[in-house]
Design a protein around this motif. Structure first.
Motif, PDB file in Angstrom:
ATOM      1  N   ASN A 296       0.844  -1.181   0.000  1.00  0.00           N
ATOM      2  CA  ASN A 296       0.000   0.000   0.000  1.00  0.00           C
ATOM      3  C   ASN A 296       0.888   1.243   0.000  1.00  0.00           C
ATOM      4  N   ARG A 297       0.269   2.399   0.024  1.00  0.00           N
ATOM      5  CA  ARG A 297       1.034   3.646  -0.076  1.00  0.00           C
ATOM      6  C   ARG A 297       2.059   3.785   1.050  1.00  0.00           C
ATOM      7  N   GLN A 298       1.646   3.524   2.294  1.00  0.00           N
ATOM      8  CA  GLN A 298       2.552   3.697   3.429  1.00  0.00           C
ATOM      9  C   GLN A 298       3.709   2.695   3.393  1.00  0.00           C
ATOM     10  N   ALA A 299       3.413   1.450   2.968  1.00  0.00           N
ATOM     11  CA  ALA A 299       4.462   0.438   2.888  1.00  0.00           C
ATOM     12  C   ALA A 299       5.508   0.826   1.837  1.00  0.00           C
ATOM     13  N   CYS A 300       5.051   1.371   0.714  1.00  0.00           N
ATOM     14  CA  CYS A 300       5.982   1.805  -0.339  1.00  0.00           C
ATOM     15  C   CYS A 300       6.836   2.981   0.134  1.00  0.00           C
ATOM     16  N   ILE A 301       6.211   3.925   0.822  1.00  0.00           N
ATOM     17  CA  ILE A 301       6.957   5.081   1.334  1.00  0.00           C
ATOM     18  C   ILE A 301       8.023   4.623   2.326  1.00  0.00           C
TER      19      ILE A 301
ATOM     20  N   SER B 133       9.945  -4.963  -6.003  1.00  0.00           N
ATOM     21  CA  SER B 133       8.490  -5.117  -5.956  1.00  0.00           C
ATOM     22  C   SER B 133       7.800  -3.863  -5.414  1.00  0.00           C
ATOM     23  N   ALA B 134       8.402  -3.238  -4.387  1.00  0.00           N
ATOM     24  CA  ALA B 134       7.816  -2.009  -3.841  1.00  0.00           C
ATOM     25  C   ALA B 134       7.899  -0.878  -4.864  1.00  0.00           C
ATOM     26  N   TYR B 135       9.040  -0.780  -5.542  1.00  0.00           N
ATOM     27  CA  TYR B 135       9.212   0.273  -6.559  1.00  0.00           C
ATOM     28  C   TYR B 135       8.163   0.119  -7.655  1.00  0.00           C
ATOM     29  N   GLN B 136       7.977  -1.102  -8.139  1.00  0.00           N
ATOM     30  CA  GLN B 136       7.032  -1.328  -9.225  1.00  0.00           C
ATOM     31  C   GLN B 136       5.599  -1.042  -8.787  1.00  0.00           C
ATOM     32  N   ALA B 137       5.280  -1.411  -7.534  1.00  0.00           N
ATOM     33  CA  ALA B 137       3.938  -1.128  -7.026  1.00  0.00           C
ATOM     34  C   ALA B 137       3.691   0.377  -6.983  1.00  0.00           C
ATOM     35  N   ALA B 138       4.689   1.122  -6.516  1.00  0.00           N
ATOM     36  CA  ALA B 138       4.560   2.581  -6.449  1.00  0.00           C
ATOM     37  C   ALA B 138       4.450   3.186  -7.852  1.00  0.00           C
ATOM     38  N   ARG B 139       5.234   2.670  -8.768  1.00  0.00           N
ATOM     39  CA  ARG B 139       5.188   3.190 -10.148  1.00  0.00           C
ATOM     40  C   ARG B 139       3.838   2.901 -10.793  1.00  0.00           C
ATOM     41  N   ASN B 140       3.322   1.669 -10.598  1.00  0.00           N
ATOM     42  CA  ASN B 140       2.048   1.285 -11.217  1.00  0.00           C
ATOM     43  C   ASN B 140       0.864   2.069 -10.660  1.00  0.00           C
ATOM     44  N   ARG B 141       0.974   2.497  -9.385  1.00  0.00           N
ATOM     45  CA  ARG B 141      -0.144   3.201  -8.752  1.00  0.00           C
ATOM     46  C   ARG B 141       0.043   4.715  -8.721  1.00  0.00           C
ATOM     47  N   GLY B 142       1.114   5.188  -9.342  1.00  0.00           N
ATOM     48  CA  GLY B 142       1.320   6.633  -9.436  1.00  0.00           C
ATOM     49  C   GLY B 142       1.820   7.292  -8.170  1.00  0.00           C
ATOM     50  N   TRP B 143       2.536   6.522  -7.304  1.00  0.00           N
ATOM     51  CA  TRP B 143       3.011   7.059  -6.028  1.00  0.00           C
ATOM     52  C   TRP B 143       4.503   7.392  -6.063  1.00  0.00           C
ATOM     53  N   LEU B 144       5.160   7.244  -7.191  1.00  0.00           N
ATOM     54  CA  LEU B 144       6.617   7.384  -7.234  1.00  0.00           C
ATOM     55  C   LEU B 144       7.108   8.723  -6.698  1.00  0.00           C
ATOM     56  N   ASP B 145       6.514   9.813  -7.170  1.00  0.00           N
ATOM     57  CA  ASP B 145       6.989  11.131  -6.742  1.00  0.00           C
ATOM     58  C   ASP B 145       6.850  11.315  -5.235  1.00  0.00           C
ATOM     59  N   GLU B 146       5.748  10.829  -4.682  1.00  0.00           N
ATOM     60  CA  GLU B 146       5.536  10.949  -3.240  1.00  0.00           C
ATOM     61  C   GLU B 146       6.536  10.097  -2.469  1.00  0.00           C
ATOM     62  N   CYS B 147       6.768   8.873  -2.950  1.00  0.00           N
ATOM     63  CA  CYS B 147       7.691   7.964  -2.252  1.00  0.00           C
ATOM     64  C   CYS B 147       9.130   8.456  -2.339  1.00  0.00           C
ATOM     65  N   CYS B 148       9.449   9.121  -3.428  1.00  0.00           N
ATOM     66  CA  CYS B 148      10.841   9.520  -3.679  1.00  0.00           C
ATOM     67  C   CYS B 148      11.098  10.992  -3.373  1.00  0.00           C
TER      68      CYS B 148
END
Length: 312
Positions: free
Chosen positions: A163-168, A186-201
């Motif tokens: 989920n979002r928090q786990a990826c962050i 796997s976490a990177y790909q999940a974030a990329r697929n769900r559009g969370w990359l900028d927030e996580c990074c």
């Protein structure tokens, strides 16, 4: 006194009980062979260094002859690995496994994991983790040969709850996107697929380059370095692009095949990217094993999360 009776009053191996058990032995090997339950508990909980302070450091030089002699005492590779892990890994590392295991039971050690055999075996499981636990031989063969996606088509697509928090949280352990991909793809790909990359990074620096690493570009980059380690440190973008695309072997043909020298500094640097020992072991086994061999685990893992005590 029977050492296996020690935990009967408490129901589990505590640190003190493991220390009491270890006190009866002079080496870790002897302890692991004579009282495996206590040794395994100490290993799982990161207590080995504390329990083994009184023990002798025994550094056996595993030659081919010694590995073969060690292997001759066992009927299967699994038994050998459990019974004398250092000899088994020395043989595997030096390419002596087949020669050392010729006498072993073919049905257990000589199975040829073809693509068809791996695919058929995988059908018995619903997730990749379940398959890895149930039949590591087939899983590892599929992983080595790049067949995992084909073998696992019938499996659940998402087993880890990224989920979002786990990826962050996963991303915070890394300083760049490249490091994050290498540490937890796997976490990177999940974030990329769900559009969370900028927030996580958000805590990471801006990407240093948008260079498209083609095979030719990776090969040209690799030509400037003499070892894989030097290439990874000098140009991680090219190195990881080659690794992702399966070009590493071709790009590194000119390099000398030297094993990485895991110093304390390098091990600590590797460990700093991870929040717990389990993730470090899974993602960078070489550094973890070097730290374990040299007694650096406590120092390297001082920043990591402590295991939560189990409720009584």
């Amino acid at each position: 006194m029977n050492l296996m009776d020690l935990p009967k009053k408490h129901g589990k191996w505590s640190l003190e009980l493991c220390k009491q058990s270890a006190a009866h032995f002079k080496t870790r090997t002897e302890w692991s062979e004579k009282c495996k339950a206590a040794y395994s508990a100490a290993y799982r909980n990161g207590w080995l260094d504390q329990c083994c302070v009184h023990m002798q450091r025994v550094g056996i030089k595993w030659t081919f002859e010694k590995c073969k002699q060690s292997a001759s005492q066992y009927k299967t590779r699994s038994e050998w690995n459990h019974g004398c892990k250092s000899a088994y890994h020395a043989a595997r590392k030096n390419g002596w496994i087949e020669d050392c295991c010729t006498h072993m039971i073919p049905s257990q050690t000589g199975k040829k994991w073809t693509f068809e055999a791996c695919t058929e075996n995988a059908k018995q499981y619903q997730t990749r983790s379940e398959w890895q636990r149930g039949c590591s031989g087939a899983y590892n063969a599929a992983n080595r040969n790049g067949w995992l996606d084909d073998c696992c088509q019938h499996m659940k697509q998402v087993e880890l709850k990224w989920n979002r928090q786990a990826c962050i949280k996963s991303a915070r352990a890394c300083r760049t996107r490249t490091e994050w991909i290498a540490a937890c793809k796997s976490a990177y790909q999940a974030a990329r697929n769900r559009g969370w990359l900028d927030e996580c990074c958000a805590h990471m620096g801006a990407p240093r380059t948008q260079k498209k690493w083609t095979f030719e570009a990776c090969q040209a980059s690799a030509a400037s370095y003499k070892t894989r380690t030097a290439w990874q440190e000098g140009c991680s973008g090219a190195y990881f692009a080659a690794h992702r695309n399966g070009w590493t072997q071709k790009c590194c043909q000119h390099m000398r095949s030297a094993r990485a020298k895991w110093t304390l500094k390098i091990c600590k640097g590797s460990a700093s990217y991870f929040a717990n020992k389990r993730d470090w072991l899974r993602c960078c086994r070489g550094a973890y094993n070097a730290a374990h061999r040299n007694g650096w685990l406590s120092e390297c893992c001082s920043h990591m999360e402590r295991p939560r005590p189990q409720a009584a």
